[in-house]
Motif scaffolding. Structure first.
Motif, short mmCIF file in Angstrom:
data_model
loop_
_atom_site.label_atom_id
_atom_site.label_comp_id
_atom_site.label_asym_id
_atom_site.label_seq_id
_atom_site.Cartn_x
_atom_site.Cartn_y
_atom_site.Cartn_z
N THR A 113 -13.36 7.95 -2.55
CA THR A 113 -13.52 6.59 -3.03
C THR A 113 -12.62 6.34 -4.24
O THR A 113 -12.26 7.27 -4.96
N GLY A 114 -12.22 5.12 -4.39
CA GLY A 114 -11.38 4.75 -5.52
C GLY A 114 -9.97 4.36 -5.13
O GLY A 114 -9.17 3.96 -5.97
N LEU A 115 -9.67 4.43 -3.85
CA LEU A 115 -8.29 4.16 -3.41
C LEU A 115 -7.86 2.71 -3.60
O LEU A 115 -6.67 2.41 -3.63
N ASP A 116 -8.84 1.82 -3.74
CA ASP A 116 -8.45 0.43 -3.93
C ASP A 116 -7.88 0.21 -5.32
O ASP A 116 -7.37 -0.87 -5.63
N ALA A 117 -7.94 1.22 -6.16
CA ALA A 117 -7.44 1.07 -7.53
C ALA A 117 -5.94 1.35 -7.62
O ALA A 117 -5.31 1.03 -8.62
N VAL A 118 -5.40 1.94 -6.58
CA VAL A 118 -3.98 2.30 -6.61
C VAL A 118 -3.09 1.07 -6.77
O VAL A 118 -2.08 1.10 -7.47
N ALA B 67 2.00 3.36 -0.93
CA ALA B 67 0.62 3.53 -1.39
C ALA B 67 0.12 2.26 -2.06
O ALA B 67 -1.00 1.81 -1.81
N ARG B 68 0.95 1.69 -2.92
CA ARG B 68 0.52 0.47 -3.60
C ARG B 68 0.31 -0.68 -2.62
O ARG B 68 -0.65 -1.44 -2.72
N LEU B 69 1.21 -0.78 -1.66
CA LEU B 69 1.07 -1.85 -0.68
C LEU B 69 -0.22 -1.71 0.13
O LEU B 69 -0.92 -2.68 0.38
N MET B 70 -0.50 -0.50 0.51
CA MET B 70 -1.72 -0.28 1.29
C MET B 70 -2.94 -0.57 0.44
O MET B 70 -3.90 -1.21 0.90
N SER B 71 -2.91 -0.10 -0.76
CA SER B 71 -4.05 -0.33 -1.64
C SER B 71 -4.26 -1.82 -1.84
O SER B 71 -5.38 -2.33 -1.86
N ARG B 72 -3.15 -2.53 -1.96
CA ARG B 72 -3.24 -3.97 -2.15
C ARG B 72 -3.91 -4.62 -0.94
O ARG B 72 -4.69 -5.55 -1.07
N ILE C 288 -6.06 -3.22 0.90
CA ILE C 288 -7.49 -2.92 0.82
C ILE C 288 -8.18 -3.90 -0.14
O ILE C 288 -9.23 -4.46 0.16
N VAL C 289 -7.56 -4.11 -1.28
CA VAL C 289 -8.13 -5.04 -2.26
C VAL C 289 -8.25 -6.43 -1.64
O VAL C 289 -9.25 -7.12 -1.80
#
Lengths: 279, 279
Positions: free
Chosen positions: A122-127, B166-171, B173-174
């Motif tokens: 958990t926490g990957l949305d913070a990247v 990684a940032r794009l994917m995380s974005r 998710i957000v």
DNA sequence: CGAGTGGTTGATACGTATCAATAACTGTGG
DNA sequence: CCACAGTTATTGATACGTATCAACCACTCG
């Protein structure tokens, strides 16, 4: 305030068992975990049947992640592991217990967007923005391994850590998409999907497929399932019970008729599911 | 069958303008794009106000991605770029036009889970299992750059391509999380949020903030907003029009009162929003 | 034992899906 | 160029699912 999480049913031991470093998953983890999207090509889309909640990963991957953990952290029931908006430092691998992930709404309410169990990250949305985009709260006493994200990002060598992270994030995206499909279902379908999903995930961790203990409140479930009121969740449980699909005792669930439950969420779409046939 | 996408209103030129390799974003892209999550710490959660749809990225990042593209591809309106289940080879950077991403449901229906415009990257949900988890359909004649994912994954050198992915994917998710918050709103709130979001994204591409052209049907919008029927979408447009928040002419939208629209989706939560105050 | 939390159940109101009829528009073929 | 068919959108009537309000019970905790 956190005493009812000890399993009462003899059919499933508690996961609080000694956490063996490098392998917290009781059983079954290797084959059959990877494909959560059916390989059929232009498929008819059994996403709901397939949908798997937060990223479950293989034992080998867990070991790789675990090797980068800098410390363990215990989170007491109802305590939060991190709050949204906090600077992002660690991702957390759940060792034991259960977390819920939620977002605060403008009006003070909260929206639950996931539950995390042992072996999930958990926490990957913070990247994305370097800050946690959601909060994580323990639903029972929980233990996590803290892994500095910077370590992951820099990790070199033969282990393709980058690829692992990418796959985990992508899986999270797929999961969200599947979860969004629930909005097409009515209360019964949503709850059925939720219960079957929980059942499978718990089963993968060595518990009974048919009997388990919910760690979240009715309100949490309703929120997670897309803004259902806790009363509707409760009523839906009662309906299932009357239909002899389940036995419900507060948070103890006994699935009696798994197939019927499956039919419920394959049938209870709003319009198409039960109307298309006669067209 | 795809002739209505030429802008009729004089206030906004069409983006079909000559695509200059290495910079498809008409204007404004640098500052103010990155933070889509409010930096306020234990915030009250203005996710809906902040929420930004599919990953918009900076010009520099676009250039980096573009450099790995192996070819361009034109997709005619109503044609699909890829189908769910297909083997994953490319991610696609949208150069011009609009795509919709959707999942097939078990009963033959479809659920729209995103719209992608110029400068956005689609296909990242395929990383998880090596197959596309959704389908992409052009809503108008569209052009994309195909980027082999393997290239991205292997890319080395000073450009931190891994980090970008990684940032794009995380974005993403957000974004999904924010999107999920819509389930707490009623029809008016959802549509208001959608329109404001579209408005901002189009504005970032050089169009008018207050006037634009929808590329998707009412049914698409309803599906995207969480299983609203097309009739409800239509009716909600009518309501906004009566309230003088909008002028609607089929797919031409003119936002008259932006602030009021914002209030709508901050106010129209199901329970909490308008009830909490008096408790 | 009293307070607090969580859950169940009933009555009612409300939002939206559904069904249906019509209109505007688009592309097609005679 | 016009008629026909197909899609898309609007609008009304009605039915249904679920939110909301309220009362009550069970259990836990201090």
């Amino acid at each position: 305030m956190h005493s009812d999480h000890q399993e009462k049913s003899p059919s499933h031991a508690n996961v609080e068992s000694p956490v063996v470093p490098g392998g917290i998953l009781p059983r079954q983890a290797g084959p059959g975990m990877t494909p959560a999207v059916s390989p059929t090509s232009g498929n008819s889309g059994h996403h709901l049947r397939e949908y798997s909640l937060p990223s479950r990963i293989g034992d080998d991957d867990i070991a790789r992640l675990e090797s980068l953990a800098v410390h363990r952290r215990k989170v007491r029931s109802a305590q939060t592991l991190y709050h949204e908006g906090e600077p992002f430092v660690f991702v957390y691998l759940v060792r034991s217990g259960t977390l819920k992930s939620s977002l605060a709404m403008a009006d003070g309410g909260e929206r639950v967007n996931g539950f995390y169990m042992a072996g999930e990250l958990t926490g990957l949305d913070a990247v994305a923005y370097g800050r946690h985009a959601s909060s994580a709260t323990a639903l029972e006493d929980t233990e996590v391994s803290a892994i500095p994200y910077a370590q992951l990002a820099l990790a070199t060598g033969n282990t393709d850590m980058q690829g692992l992270i990418a796959r985990l994030m992508s899986r999270e995206i797929v999961r969200e998409h599947s979860h969004a499909l629930l909005s097409q279902l009515r209360a019964e379908g949503r709850l059925a999907a939720f219960l079957l999903n929980l059942s499978r995930r718990l089963n993968a961790r060595g518990y009974s497929l048919s009997e388990f203990h919910l760690r979240m409140t009715r309100a949490d479930i309703g929120s997670y399932l897309g803004g259902m009121s806790l009363e509707t969740v409760s009523r839906t449980f009662s309906i299932f019970q009357q239909q002899r699909l389940l036995e419900v005792n507060a948070r103890h669930i006994h699935i009696i008729d798994r197939d019927a439950l499956t039919r419920v969420f394959e049938t209870h779409a709003y319009d198409d599911a039960w109307r298309k046939p006669e067209r």
